[in-house]
Design a protein around this motif. Structure first.
Motif, PDB file in Angstrom:
ATOM      1  N   ALA A  81       5.794  -6.250  48.464  1.00 40.29           N
ATOM      2  CA  ALA A  81       4.823  -6.777  49.411  1.00 40.29           C
ATOM      3  C   ALA A  81       4.691  -8.287  49.267  1.00 40.29           C
ATOM      4  N   MET A  82       4.640  -8.775  48.047  1.00 40.86           N
ATOM      5  CA  MET A  82       4.518 -10.213  47.846  1.00 40.86           C
ATOM      6  C   MET A  82       5.769 -10.945  48.314  1.00 40.86           C
ATOM      7  N   SER A  83       6.925 -10.356  48.083  1.00 38.26           N
ATOM      8  CA  SER A  83       8.163 -10.977  48.554  1.00 38.26           C
ATOM      9  C   SER A  83       8.176 -11.091  50.070  1.00 38.26           C
ATOM     10  N   ALA A  99      -5.944  -6.846  45.926  1.00 39.02           N
ATOM     11  CA  ALA A  99      -4.917  -6.975  44.886  1.00 39.02           C
ATOM     12  C   ALA A  99      -3.846  -7.977  45.307  1.00 39.02           C
ATOM     13  N   LEU A 100      -3.563  -8.054  46.609  1.00 39.72           N
ATOM     14  CA  LEU A 100      -2.586  -9.025  47.104  1.00 39.72           C
ATOM     15  C   LEU A 100      -3.224 -10.400  47.264  1.00 39.72           C
ATOM     16  N   VAL A 101      -4.449 -10.447  47.785  1.00 40.57           N
ATOM     17  CA  VAL A 101      -5.118 -11.738  47.936  1.00 40.57           C
ATOM     18  C   VAL A 101      -5.326 -12.393  46.578  1.00 40.57           C
ATOM     19  N   ASP A 102      -5.579 -11.577  45.554  1.00 42.79           N
ATOM     20  CA  ASP A 102      -5.719 -12.103  44.190  1.00 42.79           C
ATOM     21  C   ASP A 102      -4.494 -12.894  43.759  1.00 42.79           C
ATOM     22  N   PHE A 125     -11.996 -16.654  44.721  1.00 43.53           N
ATOM     23  CA  PHE A 125     -11.868 -17.007  46.129  1.00 43.53           C
ATOM     24  C   PHE A 125     -13.041 -16.435  46.919  1.00 43.53           C
ATOM     25  N   LEU A 126     -13.287 -17.023  48.084  1.00 50.33           N
ATOM     26  CA  LEU A 126     -14.483 -16.721  48.868  1.00 50.33           C
ATOM     27  C   LEU A 126     -14.148 -16.010  50.166  1.00 50.33           C
ATOM     28  N   LEU A 127     -15.123 -15.283  50.672  1.00 49.53           N
ATOM     29  CA  LEU A 127     -15.057 -14.770  52.033  1.00 49.53           C
ATOM     30  C   LEU A 127     -15.487 -15.909  52.947  1.00 49.53           C
ATOM     31  N   SER A 128     -14.581 -16.385  53.782  1.00 51.78           N
ATOM     32  CA  SER A 128     -14.860 -17.538  54.633  1.00 51.78           C
ATOM     33  C   SER A 128     -15.498 -17.129  55.952  1.00 51.78           C
ATOM     34  N   GLN A 129     -15.057 -16.018  56.523  1.00 51.51           N
ATOM     35  CA  GLN A 129     -15.584 -15.549  57.806  1.00 51.51           C
ATOM     36  C   GLN A 129     -15.302 -14.067  57.946  1.00 51.51           C
ATOM     37  N   LEU A 130     -16.208 -13.371  58.626  1.00 49.24           N
ATOM     38  CA  LEU A 130     -16.012 -11.962  58.947  1.00 49.24           C
ATOM     39  C   LEU A 130     -16.171 -11.816  60.461  1.00 49.24           C
ATOM     40  N   GLU A 131     -15.098 -11.407  61.121  1.00 48.00           N
ATOM     41  CA  GLU A 131     -15.073 -11.322  62.573  1.00 48.00           C
ATOM     42  C   GLU A 131     -14.901  -9.878  63.027  1.00 48.00           C
ATOM     43  N   VAL A 132     -15.701  -9.473  63.993  1.00 44.38           N
ATOM     44  CA  VAL A 132     -15.518  -8.216  64.710  1.00 44.38           C
ATOM     45  C   VAL A 132     -15.328  -8.586  66.176  1.00 44.38           C
TER      46      VAL A 132
END
Length: 241
Positions: free
Chosen positions: A6-8, A75-78, A85-92
């Motif tokens: 996944a990272m690749s 796990a991937l964002v880590d 790291f922060l939650l910058s925005q949550l959009e619906v």
């Protein structure tokens, strides 16, 4: 796909579709909870009469909480962003039939840091409806100053999937077909950046108490070493004592 694979793929293409993270029943439940909160079309940054949004998501519903701190996604964002790291925005966003195309852009363009550079943010787009489509330019996250000059690649992430998009990846929204598309997008950013939403003000401390410890940290109730985020000289998590 394994973590290494996944990272690749993410580093190669700038995007990755993670399938079957939500069941059909889970998609229906989230949609049912979000639909009554959708605001009238037209009140959004693109002024589109085809687009409905939920504002103040965390203040109004707990339906999206499991998406924000989904362990498989984080796990991937880590591995892409610094710790804390922060939650910058949550959009619906619900895009209705007949919505026009949205032009190419990349998500962290509002940070004035010249390209090419590593992504400063990562978007996790959760698909709830079968009508979701987006156009991507694989590899464009490594471009310097140029814009897309050739057609991109059309993605149609299935319901229940989460599509990760690096903040430097050029992407667009094609014209919406005959079906509506409801998506939930969590934008994460480096811990030393200003977020798009002021989550410490809204939803506020009372709602934050209802969230997971990981989500609270992503809202800013955390410290990025050595001392970014102090409250009265102390760790902000003391506010929940």
């Amino acid at each position: 796909m394994t973590g290494t694979g996944a990272m690749s793929a993410l580093h190669r293409d700038g995007h990755l579709v993670l399938r079957d993270l939500l069941t059909p029943a889970g998609c229906r439940r989230i949609r049912e909870e979000l639909t009554p909160l959708l605001r009238p079309a037209g009140r959004d940054p693109f002024r589109s009469r085809h687009t409905h949004r939920v504002y103040g998501v965390l203040h109004n519903t707990r339906a999206t909480d499991p998406l924000i701190d989904h362990p498989g996604v984080l796990a991937l964002v880590d591995r892409l962003l610094l710790p804390n790291f922060l939650l910058s925005q949550l959009e619906v966003v619900e895009v209705g039939p007949g919505a026009p195309a949205r032009p190419p852009a990349y998500d962290d363009r509002h940070y004035p840091v010249p390209r090419p550079r590593p992504a400063l943010s990562v978007a996790a787009l959760w698909t709830l409806d079968p009508g979701t489509t987006l156009t991507v330019w694989p590899g464009s996250h490594r471009w310097a100053g140029r814009h897309p000059a050739t057609p991109g690649v059309l993605l149609a992430p299935p319901p229940g999937s989460c599509t990760l998009l690096l903040g430097t990846l050029w992407h667009a929204r094609p014209p919406q077909p005959s079906l509506p598309s409801l998506t939930v997008t969590a934008h994460y950013c480096e811990p030393w950046l200003r977020t798009r939403e002021a989550f410490l003000l809204s939803p506020g401390r009372d709602v934050a108490r209802q969230l997971s410890a990981r989500t609270r940290r992503m809202l800013g109730y955390s410290i990025h070493p050595p001392e970014l985020g102090l409250v009265d000289g102390m760790h902000p998590h003391r506010l929940f004592a």
